[in-house]
Motif scaffolding. Structure first.
Motif, PDB file in Angstrom:
ATOM      1  N   GLY A  78       0.746  -1.347   0.620  1.00 41.75           N
ATOM      2  CA  GLY A  78       0.112   0.098  -0.219  1.00 41.75           C
ATOM      3  C   GLY A  78       0.479   1.208  -0.240  1.00 41.75           C
ATOM      4  O   GLY A  78       0.037   2.128  -0.503  1.00 41.75           O
ATOM      5  N   GLU A  79       2.056   0.992   0.665  1.00 47.83           N
ATOM      6  CA  GLU A  79       2.703   2.670   0.548  1.00 47.83           C
ATOM      7  C   GLU A  79       4.208   2.798  -0.731  1.00 47.83           C
ATOM      8  O   GLU A  79       3.771   4.025  -1.104  1.00 47.83           O
ATOM      9  CB  GLU A  79       3.873   1.919   1.547  1.00 47.83           C
ATOM     10  CG  GLU A  79       4.681   3.396   2.336  1.00 47.83           C
ATOM     11  CD  GLU A  79       5.454   3.428   3.114  1.00 47.83           C
ATOM     12  OE1 GLU A  79       6.351   3.964   3.454  1.00 47.83           O
ATOM     13  OE2 GLU A  79       5.055   2.463   4.516  1.00 47.83           O
ATOM     14  N   VAL A  80       4.125   1.600  -1.389  1.00 52.09           N
ATOM     15  CA  VAL A  80       5.375   1.327  -2.658  1.00 52.09           C
ATOM     16  C   VAL A  80       4.616  -0.006  -3.843  1.00 52.09           C
ATOM     17  O   VAL A  80       4.242  -0.862  -3.439  1.00 52.09           O
ATOM     18  CB  VAL A  80       7.041   1.082  -2.057  1.00 52.09           C
ATOM     19  CG1 VAL A  80       7.413   2.136  -1.306  1.00 52.09           C
ATOM     20  CG2 VAL A  80       7.184   0.022  -2.167  1.00 52.09           C
ATOM     21  N   GLY A  81       4.994   0.633  -4.763  1.00 56.44           N
ATOM     22  CA  GLY A  81       4.692  -0.276  -6.231  1.00 56.44           C
ATOM     23  C   GLY A  81       5.830  -1.533  -6.205  1.00 56.44           C
ATOM     24  O   GLY A  81       6.399  -1.679  -5.740  1.00 56.44           O
ATOM     25  N   PRO A  82       5.292  -2.576  -6.659  1.00 57.94           N
ATOM     26  CA  PRO A  82       6.185  -3.539  -6.927  1.00 57.94           C
ATOM     27  C   PRO A  82       7.228  -3.514  -7.954  1.00 57.94           C
ATOM     28  O   PRO A  82       7.936  -4.640  -7.197  1.00 57.94           O
ATOM     29  CB  PRO A  82       5.273  -4.845  -7.698  1.00 57.94           C
ATOM     30  CG  PRO A  82       3.929  -4.229  -8.182  1.00 57.94           C
ATOM     31  CD  PRO A  82       3.799  -2.757  -7.763  1.00 57.94           C
ATOM     32  N   ASN A  83       7.339  -2.074  -8.401  1.00 57.05           N
ATOM     33  CA  ASN A  83       8.582  -2.073  -9.083  1.00 57.05           C
ATOM     34  C   ASN A  83       9.490  -1.207  -8.878  1.00 57.05           C
ATOM     35  O   ASN A  83      10.253  -0.168  -9.493  1.00 57.05           O
ATOM     36  CB  ASN A  83       8.424  -1.734 -10.235  1.00 57.05           C
ATOM     37  CG  ASN A  83       7.863  -3.230 -11.509  1.00 57.05           C
ATOM     38  OD1 ASN A  83       8.361  -4.472 -11.095  1.00 57.05           O
ATOM     39  ND2 ASN A  83       6.978  -2.790 -11.697  1.00 57.05           N
ATOM     40  N   ALA A  84       8.903  -0.468  -7.450  1.00 59.33           N
ATOM     41  CA  ALA A  84       9.721   0.469  -6.194  1.00 59.33           C
ATOM     42  C   ALA A  84      11.009  -0.010  -6.571  1.00 59.33           C
ATOM     43  O   ALA A  84      11.873  -0.562  -6.379  1.00 59.33           O
ATOM     44  CB  ALA A  84       9.259   0.522  -4.904  1.00 59.33           C
ATOM     45  N   PRO A  85      12.022   1.542  -6.423  1.00 61.52           N
ATOM     46  CA  PRO A  85      13.708   0.741  -6.511  1.00 61.52           C
ATOM     47  C   PRO A  85      14.107   0.553  -5.148  1.00 61.52           C
ATOM     48  O   PRO A  85      13.384   0.715  -4.233  1.00 61.52           O
ATOM     49  CB  PRO A  85      13.642   2.674  -6.625  1.00 61.52           C
ATOM     50  CG  PRO A  85      13.392   3.493  -7.212  1.00 61.52           C
ATOM     51  CD  PRO A  85      11.865   2.633  -6.923  1.00 61.52           C
ATOM     52  N   ILE A  86      14.927   0.140  -4.866  1.00 64.54           N
ATOM     53  CA  ILE A  86      15.253  -0.632  -3.922  1.00 64.54           C
ATOM     54  C   ILE A  86      15.396  -0.262  -2.499  1.00 64.54           C
ATOM     55  O   ILE A  86      14.994   0.221  -1.645  1.00 64.54           O
ATOM     56  CB  ILE A  86      16.928  -1.557  -3.678  1.00 64.54           C
ATOM     57  CG1 ILE A  86      16.776  -2.170  -2.852  1.00 64.54           C
ATOM     58  CG2 ILE A  86      18.058  -0.353  -4.412  1.00 64.54           C
ATOM     59  CD1 ILE A  86      18.230  -3.608  -3.245  1.00 64.54           C
ATOM     60  N   PHE A  87      16.261   1.579  -3.061  1.00 65.56           N
ATOM     61  CA  PHE A  87      16.708   2.025  -1.277  1.00 65.56           C
ATOM     62  C   PHE A  87      14.943   2.297  -1.283  1.00 65.56           C
ATOM     63  O   PHE A  87      14.498   2.608   0.627  1.00 65.56           O
ATOM     64  CB  PHE A  87      16.791   3.412  -1.840  1.00 65.56           C
ATOM     65  CG  PHE A  87      17.221   4.488  -0.667  1.00 65.56           C
ATOM     66  CD1 PHE A  87      18.451   3.612  -0.255  1.00 65.56           C
ATOM     67  CD2 PHE A  87      16.304   5.010  -0.752  1.00 65.56           C
ATOM     68  CE1 PHE A  87      19.569   4.742   0.348  1.00 65.56           C
ATOM     69  CE2 PHE A  87      16.863   5.978   0.794  1.00 65.56           C
ATOM     70  CZ  PHE A  87      18.730   5.784   1.230  1.00 65.56           C
ATOM     71  N   THR A  88      13.658   2.709  -2.054  1.00 65.69           N
ATOM     72  CA  THR A  88      12.618   3.362  -1.817  1.00 65.69           C
ATOM     73  C   THR A  88      11.759   1.816  -0.920  1.00 65.69           C
ATOM     74  O   THR A  88      10.900   2.160   0.037  1.00 65.69           O
ATOM     75  CB  THR A  88      11.453   3.606  -2.813  1.00 65.69           C
ATOM     76  OG1 THR A  88      12.277   5.017  -3.212  1.00 65.69           O
ATOM     77  CG2 THR A  88      10.043   4.029  -2.180  1.00 65.69           C
TER      78      THR A  88
END
Length: 480
Positions: A78-88
């Motif tokens: 719910g906070e970040v998408g499945p392809n979000a960068p590793i740091f995020t």
């Protein structure tokens, strides 16, 4: 000394094998050398630990130096998408893990006096305040850590995108950083990842100390600047390395055909090639690397993975078998000159073997330290994260590596250049000078960790701070 009179530290390791390796070794050192009691919390990103994570957790549990607690994974969809960068993604995981971590810390006896997190774990430092713990952040190499501490200054000084800057970035104590060599979160200021990176830098400045996996001799200039220059925020800096995975040969590695083959090769004659657990090359780059190795006529062990799906055409029929991407007849032509591995390889055992004379590496800091502490010079091949900065440091400041003219992230490195770099490290006078230099650093790193050495003393100083905090906590509990 019983546990009640020892400093009790909590170490929280964010997901990933690389973080676990150095965090576990830090914990082991604090217990074995500095009389700490350590509770080690492992954060997982998915319900099951990866094979590498499982092996490390099992090894740590067997050694019984640390009290290891594996925390259940949290849902960050719910906070970040499945392809979000590793740091995020990882900072989101660490933010959501706080209630579970709080519940894990609350019953601990004696009460912990310090918490240590890696750079992805700064969101959990809020929990430390609730338990009146000292807060430390454990980083990897000095240059990227200096960048993180300095980024709140850069954020105010630089207008527009970092990549558009005409001049290199100036960070006190570091060589000038080419804009294209900055870490991925700084490549686009409009994205959430950039804001997270700046926030982490700001949170690190508020900690009670930053631990760096290096030692005074390797990073004297950068460490001095981080301690003395106002732009870094006046946070205490402790150089506590080199902390690398200790070699504990498993039954599998004892029986390894690779090590048997290495036993039969001349001293310092073999190039080891590996790009870490996440590093992959394009199909075209695999071809060029294979030809470069063949033309160099040097012995090698190559850990080969298939290209990422976005880099390989689904129509060409080669599928997911890495060997299908080698040039026709390659394995027949090289014969017994080299070995191509498509599964796991015992990297620590290979690098420390007397027959290994070079390492073509992605320049992750754990691998870089393993190479230095094995006395092995490098060919740098940075692919992501802080690896470009590490590669520049190793080649241009430390003098233990060569690097290609074109960054592997920018284009294909040709076979002629690969042949030249491999020969330079393995047989040219320049390679012999690098080998002599890296062996000096190996001795220096070993001295830093023993009693009286700079890293040993840095950890001792930190231990004293924790004991003082424990005593003050005790006074608060007892009252006047």
């Amino acid at each position: 000394m019983d546990n009640a009179s020892k400093p009790h530290a909590v170490i929280v390791s964010s997901p990933g094998v690389g973080h676990l390796v150095c965090n576990l070794e830090l914990g082991n050192r604090l217990v074995a050398d500095h009389n700490f009691h350590v509770t080690f919390f492992v954060v997982l990103e998915s319900p099951g630990a990866s094979p590498g994570e499982s092996q490390l957790i099992q090894s740590a549990t067997t050694r019984k130096l640390l009290h290891v607690v594996v925390l259940p994974p949290v849902d960050v969809s719910g906070e970040v998408g499945p392809n979000a960068p590793i740091f995020t993604r990882l900072t989101a995981v660490m933010r959501e893990i706080r209630p579970i971590l709080r519940s894990g810390i609350s019953p601990l006896k004696p009460s912990p006096t310090a918490i240590i997190v890696d750079v992805f774990g700064t969101p959990v430092l809020d929990v430390a305040d609730e338990f009146h713990m000292l807060k430390y952040v454990f980083g990897t190499s000095a240059w990227p850590l200096a960048l993180m501490l300095y980024v709140p200054i850069l954020d105010k000084e630089i207008e527009g995108e970092y990549l558009d800057q005409k001049e290199p970035l100036r960070i006190p104590g570091c060589m000038a950083v080419r804009p294209e060599d900055v870490v991925n979160p700084l490549l686009d200021r409009t994205k959430q990842e950039y804001n997270m990176f700046v926030q982490v830098g700001s949170e690190m400045r508020k900690s009670d100390g930053v631990l760096v996996n290096t030692w005074e001799d390797l990073d004297a200039t950068t460490l001095k600047a981080m301690r003395e220059e106002e732009g870094f925020g006046s946070v205490p800096v402790y150089a506590v390395g080199p902390l690398i995975k200790q070699i504990e040969p498993s039954e599998a590695s004892k029986k390894s055909d690779l090590l048997d083959w290495l036993d039969q090769q001349p001293i310092e004659s073999v190039l080891y090639i590996s790009f870490g657990s996440l590093g992959v090359l394009s199909a075209q780059q695999i071809t060029e690397l294979a030809w470069g190795l063949e033309q160099s006529q040097q012995r090698f062990i190559w850990v080969l993975r298939p290209p990422s799906k976005r880099d390989s055409s689904e129509e060409d029929g080669r599928g997911n078998d890495a060997l299908n991407y080698l040039p026709d007849g390659f394995r027949h032509r090289i014969g017994n000159l080299g070995i191509v591995v498509t599964q796991w390889a015992p990297q620590s055992d290979i690098l420390s073997h007397r027959s290994t004379g070079g390492f073509l590496s992605h320049c992750g800091w754990n691998s870089s330290l393993e190479s230095i502490m094995s006395g092995v010079p490098m060919v740098t091949w940075p692919l992501y994260a802080e690896q470009k900065m590490n590669a520049t440091k190793l080649a241009e400041e430390v003098g233990v590596a060569v690097r290609p003219k074109i960054a592997p992230t920018k284009g294909v490195v040709g076979r002629e250049e690969i042949e030249m770099m491999v020969r330079k490290v393995m047989e040219d006078p320049e390679g012999k000078a690098m080998r002599a230099r890296v062996k000096e650093l190996k001795i220096s790193g070993e001295k830093a960790l023993v009693e009286g050495g700079s890293s040993f003393n840095a950890m001792s100083h930190m231990a004293k701070q924790c004991l003082i905090n424990a005593m003050s906590q005790s006074q608060i509990v007892k009252g006047p």
